[in-house]
Design an enzyme around this catalytic site. Structure first.
Site, PDB file in Angstrom:
ATOM      1  N   HIS A 348       0.842  -1.322   0.128  1.00 30.34           N
ATOM      2  CA  HIS A 348       0.074  -0.209   0.007  1.00 30.34           C
ATOM      3  C   HIS A 348       0.860   1.202   0.065  1.00 30.34           C
ATOM      4  O   HIS A 348       0.260   2.382   0.230  1.00 30.34           O
ATOM      5  CB  HIS A 348      -0.820   0.028   1.199  1.00 30.34           C
ATOM      6  N   LYS A 527      -8.841  12.901   4.601  1.00 33.84           N
ATOM      7  CA  LYS A 527      -7.958  11.773   4.755  1.00 33.84           C
ATOM      8  C   LYS A 527      -6.957  11.991   6.013  1.00 33.84           C
ATOM      9  O   LYS A 527      -7.115  13.201   6.488  1.00 33.84           O
ATOM     10  CB  LYS A 527      -7.414  11.821   3.528  1.00 33.84           C
ATOM     11  N   ARG A 528      -6.177  11.097   5.996  1.00 33.68           N
ATOM     12  CA  ARG A 528      -5.260  11.122   7.200  1.00 33.68           C
ATOM     13  C   ARG A 528      -4.235  12.390   6.754  1.00 33.68           C
ATOM     14  O   ARG A 528      -4.230  12.354   5.760  1.00 33.68           O
ATOM     15  CB  ARG A 528      -4.599   9.934   7.096  1.00 33.68           C
ATOM     16  N   LYS A 533       0.240  13.853   1.655  1.00 38.46           N
ATOM     17  CA  LYS A 533      -1.155  13.991   1.009  1.00 38.46           C
ATOM     18  C   LYS A 533      -1.337  15.541   0.725  1.00 38.46           C
ATOM     19  O   LYS A 533      -2.487  16.165   0.439  1.00 38.46           O
ATOM     20  CB  LYS A 533      -2.099  13.602   2.175  1.00 38.46           C
ATOM     21  N   THR A 635      -8.955   5.725  -1.878  1.00 34.99           N
ATOM     22  CA  THR A 635     -10.354   5.237  -2.058  1.00 34.99           C
ATOM     23  C   THR A 635     -11.313   6.264  -2.062  1.00 34.99           C
ATOM     24  O   THR A 635     -12.394   6.316  -2.585  1.00 34.99           O
ATOM     25  CB  THR A 635     -10.777   4.024  -1.366  1.00 34.99           C
ATOM     26  N   LYS A 639     -15.147   7.461  -3.966  1.00 39.08           N
ATOM     27  CA  LYS A 639     -16.269   7.708  -3.340  1.00 39.08           C
ATOM     28  C   LYS A 639     -16.917   9.087  -3.909  1.00 39.08           C
ATOM     29  O   LYS A 639     -17.998   8.979  -3.994  1.00 39.08           O
ATOM     30  CB  LYS A 639     -16.349   7.552  -1.864  1.00 39.08           C
TER      31      LYS A 639
END
Length: 798
Positions: A348, A527-528, A533, A635, A639
């Site tokens: 991942h 998100k985290r 990110k 993911t 969504k």
């Protein structure tokens, strides 16, 4: 079931299970009675599925994951059983608020983010497809922490989802295994006899996972740690009350908290113990079940497929070898090959530091026999492939990524780009030695939860347009595309989005005190919190936008509401500083009367699955802005697209495939490619150059240095400013200008209402491929060599 049937069953459970009468029942009592009624409906299907698997001698899939971010189960189960409307009517007839009842369910925080939510989607899809499967993980008492903010800073509190009874689980005392640590090893020939110095008991707790229309149910088995000796009566009688309970307290530590802070030696020990604890218990359970049906271990790979979700269960390779070699008498070579034929590994991450590595001395101390087997595995591999030595053991560490790869017959990435980059980065040498081992399985999400349940009005419109079969076959959403040419359909699509935004605005107002304009562009990044990110790129652009609006408030700005959500790991100082910055910027911007009509920033605390189910249906814009080459898949991006949000993103992870499928004209692309990122980093002063070339970026960065957002501590955000201005490994400065350009294109597109609404509808119509059903079919064919159960095929045909 009819409404009357449901009402009668609820009242029966209220009386006989909970011991309450209707006149004195609390919302908790009503929810529990409803949950037990729903569970009754599931259990029959669960037993039927289990019996059919045994009778058909089917191959089983075992999914090992440290995280299962399952969220609330009640509504999801009612939707899959087809009784949601009848249950709502039953409560209405009782004079009770159905939403208030079901929304009281705790959100099981057994995961941190995408990894755990993916595992939950996979479990639901495995049941929907009728593939016999078990999920294995840890029954964390507190799970991931609850997040709150104090003066803008993240504060962690324990999550208490098990404070009340969990109605979905069944404790299995007969499925308990003693798991040892430490001690010493006696070698007898090829075998090792391990005598652990300490042990805990792994106790099984089973949750049935029901698939669509209730045709099949699989099991999520979570392990809780219990002491081998519950209570020391002698110490208690001597007055040592705390010491008497010490064994229980120490054992329960293993299953108390998800991802303990491992910046300390004690935290590292606990983390490794957790990983071995659940992996070892799961493998023993798998072998116990296999040996209850078969007495030939050579059949194991034909009947058992074990998927390692990331490196957390990487110890499964050595442990399975140990169980086959030391306890069942296979040769080392046969044990290794048998284990490899059963095991497969999902990678991942492309971040080398995220591929776990444990100090050899820690592994040798906690798991001495496993350390010996790891050394044998490593030596065997290097002997077999001497031309390009790849070692599991390096610089005093056990590298779990390499161990997972070597002990798996298949290694998969989770998006097309990620899989190709794996071959040229983190596993370049291993791929050269094993060229057919790496395969791709692009992630997916279950459309039952992430469209049908969380966005019921849009689901109803879709079903009205193309029928209900899309729920089981999400690629049939493509049949919506002709309807996108109908202005009436698009108007209804847009009206549903507007209603979702209004509902979200009301909720945000209740929990944050900030009222968001539903006609503004809802721009969401959830998100985290992590540097790659790039939430700090988002908030930096927000600062620059705020400054430009202040300069020219009458320049025709597109109103925008920036919504953030996510948690930072307790020990991740820089990520926590980003959270503090976002909240400090929000406090300043939201109180500015000049910019308030055009820009707001909202950060609701304690982001989780239930919050995501509110945010995603209401989002206009999905922020997927990671540095290219760093996000494996994502993911959340799927969504959002499924629910009609447009994406602003880099060519990273599954963004690449989303853009290909929804059309590049319906996706706002910015930033460097993965190759350009690598080249840019070779320029010593790349950040300084980007800042010198962009006055807007320089001015925004200056606010982090001059105390604009926290005057009482003007140096507070110097660390973030210095990082962006200096090393800037994740290239915030270099991508800023193109990100700004893309955001202004988004402003213009949103002002063209008809164009935007059509783009949003096309995102939904073209996103059905990103279903976890499709992903699981890929795993079954390419990785597990597994099939839908015979009984499930027969039921589906009927």
């Amino acid at each position: 079931m009819t409404t009357t049937d449901i009402q009668n069953e609820i009242l029966r459970h209220l009386k006989f299970t909970l011991g309450k009468d209707a006149d004195h029942a609390t919302p908790y009592d009503w929810r529990m009675a409803l949950s037990y009624m729903v569970r009754d409906r599931i259990v029959d299907r669960w037993f039927t599925s289990t019996r059919a698997t045994y009778q058909g001698r089917e191959k089983r899939v075992y999914y090992l994951s440290m995280e299962f971010l399952i969220g609330r189960l009640l509504e999801d189960a009612m939707v899959n059983l087809g009784i949601l409307d009848e249950a709502a009517e039953a409560f209405h007839s009782l004079g009770l608020s159905f939403p208030d009842i079901i929304n009281g369910e705790p959100d099981a925080a057994l995961g941190n983010g995408g990894l755990g939510r993916l595992a939950a989607c996979f479990m639901e899809s495995l049941s929907t497809l009728g593939c016999p499967a078990y999920g294995y993980g840890i029954r964390y008492e507190h799970g991931l922490f609850r997040q709150r903010f104090e003066d803008g800073r993240q504060v962690e509190d324990p999550e208490e989802w098990l404070r009340t009874v969990n109605p979905w689980e069944f404790t299995r005392p007969e499925a308990a295994f003693e798991i040892g640590f430490g001690g010493h090893v006696h070698v007898k020939g090829a075998r090792g006899i391990w005598r652990p110095s300490e042990a805990v008991v792994a106790e099984a707790h089973d949750t049935p996972i029901i698939g669509w229309q209730g045709r099949w149910a699989n099991t999520l088995r979570l392990w809780a740690a219990e002491p081998t000796r519950v209570f020391d009566l002698d110490r208690f009688n001597r007055g040592d009350f705390e010491g008497a309970a010490h064994p229980e307290a120490v054992a329960r530590t293993l299953s108390r908290v998800l991802y303990p802070d491992d910046t300390t030696d004690e935290g590292k020990v606990l983390r490794l113990k957790q990983e071995y604890f659940f992996t070892a218990a799961s493998l023993r359970d798998i072998l116990r079940r296999f040996e209850s049906e078969y007495d030939d271990l050579s059949l194991l790979p034909r009947k058992v497929a074990i998927q390692l979700n990331d490196t957390h269960p990487a110890i499964a390779g050595p442990e399975l070898v140990r169980l086959l070699l030391d306890e069942r008498g296979l040769t080392f070579s046969d044990a290794e090959e048998t284990a490899r034929a059963c095991l497969s590994y999902t990678n991942h991450t492309l971040l080398p530091e995220a591929l776990e590595a444990w100090p050899e001395h820690l592994m040798r101390s906690l798991l001495p026999r496993h350390m010996q087997i790891i050394e044998q595995i490593d030596q065997s591999h290097r002997t077999q492939y001497p031309s390009r030595a790849v070692s599991v053991l390096n610089d005093g560490e056990v590298r779990m990524g390499e161990l997972s790869f070597i002990m798996a017959h298949r290694v998969n990435g989770v998006s097309a780009l990620h899989t190709e980059l794996m071959k040229s980065t983190v596993f370049e040498n291993l791929h050269a030695l094993h060229p057919g081992r790496i395969v791709n399985q692009t992630n997916g999400v279950t459309p039952r939860r992430w469209l049908l349940t969380c966005n019921p009005e849009l689901s109803g419109l879709i079903t009205e347009a193309i029928g209900p079969d899309w729920v089981y076959d999400a690629e049939r959403l493509a049949e919506l595309e002709p309807h996108v040419s109908d202005p009436a359909f698009v108007d209804r699509f847009a009206a549903i989005k507007r209603a979702n935004k209004s509902e979200l605005s009301n909720w945000l107002g209740e929990i944050t005190g900030i009222s968001a304009d539903p006609d503004a562009l809802f721009d969401v990044q959830i998100k985290r919190i992590h540097e790659y990110k790039r939430q700090h790129l988002n908030i930096l652009e927000t600062i620059a936008l705020w400054q430009d609006i202040r300069d020219e408030p009458d320049a025709g700005w597109t109103p925008r509401v920036k919504i953030f959500g996510g948690k930072a790991a307790p020990g991740y100082v820089f990520a926590k500083e980003i959270i503090h910055l976002i909240n400090s910027v929000a406090a300043t911007i939201n109180s500015d009367p000049v910019t308030a009509p055009y820009l707001q920033v909202i950060y609701p605390a304690n982001y989780n699955v239930s919050v995501a189910e509110r945010l995603i249906p209401a989002a206009n814009l999905s922020e997927q802005i990671s540095t290219a080459g760093k996000e494996a898949s994502g993911t959340g991006n799927m969504k959002f697209a499924l629910n009609g949000a447009l994406t602003v993103g880099t060519l990273d992870g599954a963004n690449v495939e989303i853009r290909e499928r929804v059309g590049e004209e319906n996706f706002f692309l910015f930033g460097m490619t993965a190759d350009e990122v690598v080249a840019r980093r070779t320029i010593p002063d790349h950040a300084a150059q980007a800042i010198a070339d962009d006055a807007r970026l320089a001015r925004a960065l200056e606010t982090l240095r001059d105390g604009t957002f926290i005057p009482e501590a003007p140096t507070k955000f110097h660390g973030i400013a210095d990082n962006i201005s200096g090393p800037d490994y994740f290239l915030v400065a270099s991508d800023f200008n193109d990100y700004w350009r893309a955001q202004r294109e988004i402003d213009a597109a949103f002002r063209d209402v008809a164009r935007w609404n059509r783009m949003a509808a096309l995102n939904t119509a073209r996103s059905g491929w990103f279903s976890s059903d499709r992903t699981i079919r890929g795993y079954m064919a390419d990785v597990w060599d597994a099939e839908v159960a015979t009984a499930a095929r027969r039921t589906a045909a009927e």
